[in-house]
Design a protein around this motif. Structure first.
Motif, PDB file in Angstrom:
ATOM      1  N   THR A 211       4.386   2.867  -2.898  1.00 29.34           N
ATOM      2  CA  THR A 211       3.479   2.740  -1.768  1.00 29.34           C
ATOM      3  C   THR A 211       3.106   4.112  -1.211  1.00 29.34           C
ATOM      4  OG1 THR A 211       5.242   2.650  -0.117  1.00 29.34           O
ATOM      5  CG2 THR A 211       4.590   0.562  -1.139  1.00 29.34           C
TER       6      THR A 211
ATOM      7  N   HIS B  29       0.798  -3.361  10.203  1.00 23.90           N
ATOM      8  CA  HIS B  29       0.083  -4.283   9.319  1.00 23.90           C
ATOM      9  C   HIS B  29      -1.145  -3.614   8.711  1.00 23.90           C
ATOM     10  CE1 HIS B  29       2.183  -8.093   9.499  1.00 23.90           C
ATOM     11  NE2 HIS B  29       2.425  -7.885  10.781  1.00 23.90           N
TER      12      HIS B  29
ATOM     13  N   LYS C 155      -1.904  -3.288   4.527  1.00 20.01           N
ATOM     14  CA  LYS C 155      -3.074  -3.854   3.863  1.00 20.01           C
ATOM     15  C   LYS C 155      -3.432  -3.129   2.580  1.00 20.01           C
ATOM     16  CE  LYS C 155      -5.447  -6.087   7.727  1.00 20.01           C
ATOM     17  NZ  LYS C 155      -6.662  -6.079   8.584  1.00 20.01           N
ATOM     18  N   ASP C 156      -3.289  -1.793   2.579  1.00 18.18           N
ATOM     19  CA  ASP C 156      -3.684  -1.049   1.381  1.00 18.18           C
ATOM     20  C   ASP C 156      -2.678   0.034   1.000  1.00 18.18           C
ATOM     21  OD1 ASP C 156      -4.084   0.747   3.406  1.00 18.18           O
ATOM     22  OD2 ASP C 156      -6.193   1.128   2.969  1.00 18.18           O
ATOM     23  N   CYS C 157      -1.409  -0.183   1.345  1.00 14.76           N
ATOM     24  CA  CYS C 157      -0.398   0.831   1.021  1.00 14.76           C
ATOM     25  C   CYS C 157      -0.024   0.809  -0.457  1.00 14.76           C
ATOM     26  CB  CYS C 157       0.846   0.650   1.879  1.00 14.76           C
ATOM     27  SG  CYS C 157       1.802  -0.828   1.493  1.00 14.76           S
ATOM     28  N   CYS C 158      -0.393  -0.286  -1.174  1.00 13.86           N
ATOM     29  CA  CYS C 158      -0.157  -0.362  -2.611  1.00 13.86           C
ATOM     30  C   CYS C 158      -1.285  -1.180  -3.228  1.00 13.86           C
ATOM     31  CB  CYS C 158       1.218  -0.978  -2.918  1.00 13.86           C
ATOM     32  SG  CYS C 158       1.347  -2.737  -2.520  1.00 13.86           S
ATOM     33  N   GLU C 159      -1.157  -1.473  -4.497  1.00 14.41           N
ATOM     34  CA  GLU C 159      -2.251  -2.183  -5.178  1.00 14.41           C
ATOM     35  C   GLU C 159      -2.337  -3.652  -4.786  1.00 14.41           C
ATOM     36  OE1 GLU C 159      -1.647  -3.092  -9.409  1.00 14.41           O
ATOM     37  OE2 GLU C 159       0.313  -2.112  -9.226  1.00 14.41           O
ATOM     38  N   HIS C 160      -1.348  -4.153  -4.048  1.00 12.75           N
ATOM     39  CA  HIS C 160      -1.332  -5.565  -3.658  1.00 12.75           C
ATOM     40  C   HIS C 160      -1.663  -5.683  -2.170  1.00 12.75           C
ATOM     41  CE1 HIS C 160       1.782  -5.076  -6.908  1.00 12.75           C
ATOM     42  NE2 HIS C 160       0.887  -5.862  -7.484  1.00 12.75           N
ATOM     43  N   PRO C 161      -2.774  -6.290  -1.817  1.00  9.95           N
ATOM     44  CA  PRO C 161      -3.143  -6.422  -0.398  1.00  9.95           C
ATOM     45  C   PRO C 161      -2.015  -7.052   0.409  1.00  9.95           C
ATOM     46  CG  PRO C 161      -4.946  -7.142  -1.813  1.00  9.95           C
ATOM     47  CD  PRO C 161      -3.771  -6.919  -2.708  1.00  9.95           C
ATOM     48  N   ASP C 162      -1.689  -6.419   1.546  1.00 13.31           N
ATOM     49  CA  ASP C 162      -0.626  -6.895   2.437  1.00 13.31           C
ATOM     50  C   ASP C 162       0.733  -6.943   1.752  1.00 13.31           C
ATOM     51  OD1 ASP C 162      -2.230  -7.258   4.719  1.00 13.31           O
ATOM     52  OD2 ASP C 162      -2.957  -9.160   3.929  1.00 13.31           O
TER      53      ASP C 162
ATOM     54  N   ARG D  46       1.540  -8.318  -0.949  1.00  6.57           N
ATOM     55  CA  ARG D  46       1.787  -9.655  -1.493  1.00  6.57           C
ATOM     56  C   ARG D  46       1.351  -9.696  -2.950  1.00  6.57           C
ATOM     57  NH1 ARG D  46      -0.176 -13.783   3.356  1.00  6.57           N
ATOM     58  NH2 ARG D  46       1.152 -12.912   4.999  1.00  6.57           N
TER      59      ARG D  46
ATOM     60  N   SER E  91      -0.596 -14.763  -3.249  1.00 11.24           N
ATOM     61  CA  SER E  91      -0.774 -15.520  -2.018  1.00 11.24           C
ATOM     62  C   SER E  91      -1.701 -16.692  -2.326  1.00 11.24           C
ATOM     63  CB  SER E  91      -1.374 -14.639  -0.921  1.00 11.24           C
ATOM     64  OG  SER E  91      -1.482 -15.343   0.298  1.00 11.24           O
TER      65      SER E  91
END
Length: 321
Positions: free
Chosen positions: A17, A50, A54-61, A63, A66
């Motif tokens: 991240t 939050h 949202k964009d700290c990695c390739e998966h939104p939030d 997750r 989902s």
């Protein structure tokens, strides 16, 4: 209400991240909710944390997956099918499928859930339910939901319900409550009166009719002295007994103060049942009891399988929202 669920990714644990912008250790509670320390300007607010997620990695939030599992009606039908197939075959599903929002399912339960879903797919066809279909297309309009007593359309203002049960389609006066003394200490409770059928049929026609005069509809005659000025009505005709019942149609934009109709109120829900395409003046329906098909639960089963697979792959729980 809807039943949604997600599975967290492992990007935070694997160092994938963006740097966490606040001066404390970021962590999850049971891998579902984030944990923040006591309020402090250096710790950031919930919204700020939050926003980072949202964009700290390739998966939104953060997750990995989902999904929508079912809406309220779909989950009710799924539970009823499980019950009729036999809860003893589905102990994990009975324990883990939520009845409300929130909670989590441990990853150890994932293989058990997938095994029970495979059993359900094989056996659910041995159970029965009642359905309402469009006679011209055989399209299933509604399925009986016992938890709702079969009701699928409400109109509190007009005090009527529409629905289906094993005895057919019905239009009914809504349940009323009366005050009554029901116990030895003479305490007054609200007691629910039995629902009163206004129209019932297994095969019926729904016909759009016009009226240019103020007069009580079939609804007014049954429910009181309510005069409803409607340019159109939906007339329901039992094709076996020829009994009739009309429901007023009051369109959007009519003068304020008019009693909303079933048609107007239900365009936001399952109103397609009451919608007649342009140029079509009648629709014919029939209700009957038939064996369930596992295809009716395809989306719910598929979502649960995908969530279980994601949980197994990551070692993280299924988080219900």
């Amino acid at each position: 209400m809807s039943y949604d669920a997600f599975v967290r990714c492992n990007c935070w644990l694997e160092g994938k991240t963006k740097p966490f912008p606040f001066d404390y250790q970021f962590q999850f509670i049971d891998d579902c909710d984030i944990k923040l320390p006591a309020p402090d300007p250096d710790h950031g607010t919930w919204s700020e944390v939050h926003a980072w997620m949202k964009d700290c990695c390739e998966h939104p939030d953060m997750r990995l997956l989902s999904l929508r599992v079912a809406n309220e009606a779909g989950m009710s039908m799924f539970r009823e099918a499980l019950e009729e197939t036999g809860w003893e075959r589905f102990p994990t599903l009975r324990e883990e499928i939520p009845t409300g929002n929130g909670g989590s399912t441990h990853v150890d339960k994932a293989p058990l859930i997938m095994h029970e879903l495979a059993t359900f797919i094989q056996l659910v066809g041995n159970t029965q339910t009642t359905i309402l279909v469009d006679a011209s297309t055989n399209f299933v309009v509604q399925t009986y939901i016992a938890a709702r007593q079969g009701v699928f359309l409400h109109n509190p203002q007009a005090e009527i319900d529409m629905g289906i049960d094993p005895n057919g389609f019905f239009i009914a006066k809504r349940h009323e409550f009366r005050e009554a003394i029901v116990d030895i200490i003479q305490k007054v409770y609200k007691v629910q009166e039995p629902r009163q059928d206004l129209f019932r049929a297994r095969r019926f026609e729904m016909r759009r009719i016009s009226t240019n005069s103020k007069r009580p509809s079939g609804l007014g005659k049954t429910l009181g002295n309510k005069l409803i000025d409607a340019d159109e009505q939906m007339l329901f005709i039992d094709l076996e007994s020829k009994a009739k019942f009309s429901v007023p149609v009051i369109k959007d934009g009519d003068t304020p103060g008019k009693l909303p109709s079933v048609v107007e109120m239900l365009h936001h829900g399952t109103a397609s049942f009451l919608t007649l395409p342009e140029g079509i003046e009648t629709r014919t329906f029939r209700s009957f009891t038939t064996n369930r098909s596992n295809k009716a639960f395809h989306e719910t089963i598929q979502a649960l399988v995908y969530l279980c697979q994601a949980a197994t792959a990551t070692g993280n729980p299924i988080c219900w929202t």
